[in-house]
Write a protein that holds these residues in place. Structure first.
Motif, mmCIF file in Angstrom:
data_model
loop_
_atom_site.group_PDB
_atom_site.id
_atom_site.type_symbol
_atom_site.label_atom_id
_atom_site.label_comp_id
_atom_site.label_asym_id
_atom_site.label_seq_id
_atom_site.Cartn_x
_atom_site.Cartn_y
_atom_site.Cartn_z
ATOM 1 N N ARG A 87 0.849 -1.186 0.000
ATOM 2 C CA ARG A 87 0.000 0.000 0.000
ATOM 3 C C ARG A 87 0.885 1.237 0.000
ATOM 4 O O ARG A 87 1.834 1.318 0.767
ATOM 5 N N VAL A 88 0.597 2.175 -0.869
ATOM 6 C CA VAL A 88 1.341 3.433 -0.887
ATOM 7 C C VAL A 88 0.331 4.569 -0.869
ATOM 8 O O VAL A 88 -0.875 4.326 -1.027
ATOM 9 N N LYS A 89 0.816 5.784 -0.693
ATOM 10 C CA LYS A 89 -0.091 6.917 -0.794
ATOM 11 C C LYS A 89 -0.715 6.880 -2.189
ATOM 12 O O LYS A 89 -0.004 6.762 -3.192
ATOM 13 N N GLY A 90 -2.036 6.926 -2.245
ATOM 14 C CA GLY A 90 -2.715 6.810 -3.525
ATOM 15 C C GLY A 90 -4.164 6.419 -3.279
ATOM 16 O O GLY A 90 -4.638 6.512 -2.147
ATOM 17 N N THR A 91 -4.852 5.954 -4.303
ATOM 18 C CA THR A 91 -6.245 5.524 -4.145
ATOM 19 C C THR A 91 -6.358 4.054 -4.499
ATOM 20 O O THR A 91 -5.899 3.632 -5.562
ATOM 21 N N LEU A 92 -7.001 3.301 -3.591
ATOM 22 C CA LEU A 92 -7.320 1.901 -3.869
ATOM 23 C C LEU A 92 -8.833 1.845 -4.087
ATOM 24 O O LEU A 92 -9.604 2.254 -3.214
ATOM 25 N N VAL A 93 -9.235 1.385 -5.269
ATOM 26 C CA VAL A 93 -10.670 1.308 -5.558
ATOM 27 C C VAL A 93 -11.112 -0.135 -5.416
ATOM 28 O O VAL A 93 -10.541 -1.034 -6.040
ATOM 29 N N THR A 94 -12.095 -0.345 -4.576
ATOM 30 C CA THR A 94 -12.557 -1.713 -4.322
ATOM 31 C C THR A 94 -13.995 -1.874 -4.796
ATOM 32 O O THR A 94 -14.638 -0.915 -5.201
ATOM 33 N N GLY A 95 -14.487 -3.095 -4.684
ATOM 34 C CA GLY A 95 -15.883 -3.369 -5.066
ATOM 35 C C GLY A 95 -15.948 -4.517 -6.030
ATOM 36 O O GLY A 95 -14.953 -5.196 -6.263
ATOM 37 N N GLY A 96 -17.114 -4.722 -6.626
ATOM 38 C CA GLY A 96 -17.234 -5.759 -7.647
ATOM 39 C C GLY A 96 -17.807 -7.058 -7.114
ATOM 40 O O GLY A 96 -18.205 -7.159 -5.974
#
Ligand code: IP8
Length: 256
Positions: free
Chosen positions: A247-256
């Protein structure tokens, strides 16, 4: 397998025609080399594509003869950028091949209708990195259309079902509003795709829809169960660590 999309605003200077950010390209490719993962590399067109595509109104499809010159010039220039990327991969010891969308993609009314995946499959099976990019392609209804790197990521993900897609952009990730316009914009670190801001809130225009277009693609990727990570390519090490699954600074998009 991971799909990496290098955004045009990271690898080129978007305001200066045909200007590659060669030092950034080299560092990002070194990070890819060090991570040693099997990837498909997709890159944007930046100032090698958007300036010409806008000048000749290529997003409207075929309307007049003058645009044919624009079609040819735009394709020539995105291939020039692609050549810079492939040369750099080669120098860093990553054997790779270029797969130009003009030859393998068909569109219909601005939508991607078909990608011939054979070259990608064969390259991956030989451990050659396939590299493709935003391009102008034939469109059965409009004559031609612009096929963005993001559209290619979506089409390729449907077929290859990568374990992760990493978008490398020129911001820290996805914000609740456009960070270039709003000083108080908040970085969305982990977000379910259903909670992403609507594309209309995020649109800063270019011929392929800018950030708004990207958000739509990300929603569709996450909806089909693909993990999406958005990181800043101007910050050293973030691409490498994302490729390693950290994990780094940024956006993790989840779902599905
Ligand atoms: O930079 C656009 O691709 P993108 C392609 O991935 C052209 O949006 C030709 C402008």
């Amino acid at each position: 397998m991971i799909i990496v999309k290098l955004g045009g605003s990271v690898i080129t200077d978007k305001n200066r025609e045909n200007t590659a950010r060669k030092r950034v390209i080299k560092r990002l490719i070194q990070e890819i080399k060090k991570a040693d993962r099997r990837i498909i590399l997709v890159h944007g067109a930046g100032s090698f594509g958007h300036i010409h595509a806008e000048r000749y109104h290529l997003d409207k499809g075929f309307e007049n003869e003058e645009q044919l010159k624009g079609f040819s010039i735009t394709h020539l220039n995105v291939r020039r950028l692609n050549r810079i990327i492939i040369d750099c991969l080669q120098r860093q010891g990553i054997p790779s091949i270029s797969i130009p969308p003009l030859s393998v993609v068909e569109m219909s009314d601005g939508r991607l209708r078909y990608i011939s995946t054979g070259c990608f499959v064969r390259a991956l099976s030989l451990n050659l990195t396939p590299v493709t990019f935003g391009d102008v392609v034939f469109d059965e209804r409009r004559g031609f259309s612009i096929c963005s790197g993001d559209m290619l990521v979506l089409g390729l993900s449907r077929y290859f079902e990568p374990e992760r897609v990493i978008f490398v952009i020129d911001e820290d990730g996805i914000f609740d509003k456009d960070p270039k316009l709003h000083g108080n914009a908040k970085l969305l670190t982990t977000i379910d795709y259903r909670d992403l801001p609507s594309s209309s809130e995020m649109v800063y225009p270019d011929v392929t829809g800018g950030m708004g277009g990207k958000i739509e693609v990300i929603k569709r990727l996450a909806e089909q169960g693909t993990e999406v990570v958005v990181v800043n390519g101007n910050k050293r090490g973030r691409l490498y660590r994302s490729l390693k699954g950290e994990r780094v600074k940024g956006t993790l998009v989840t779902g599905g």
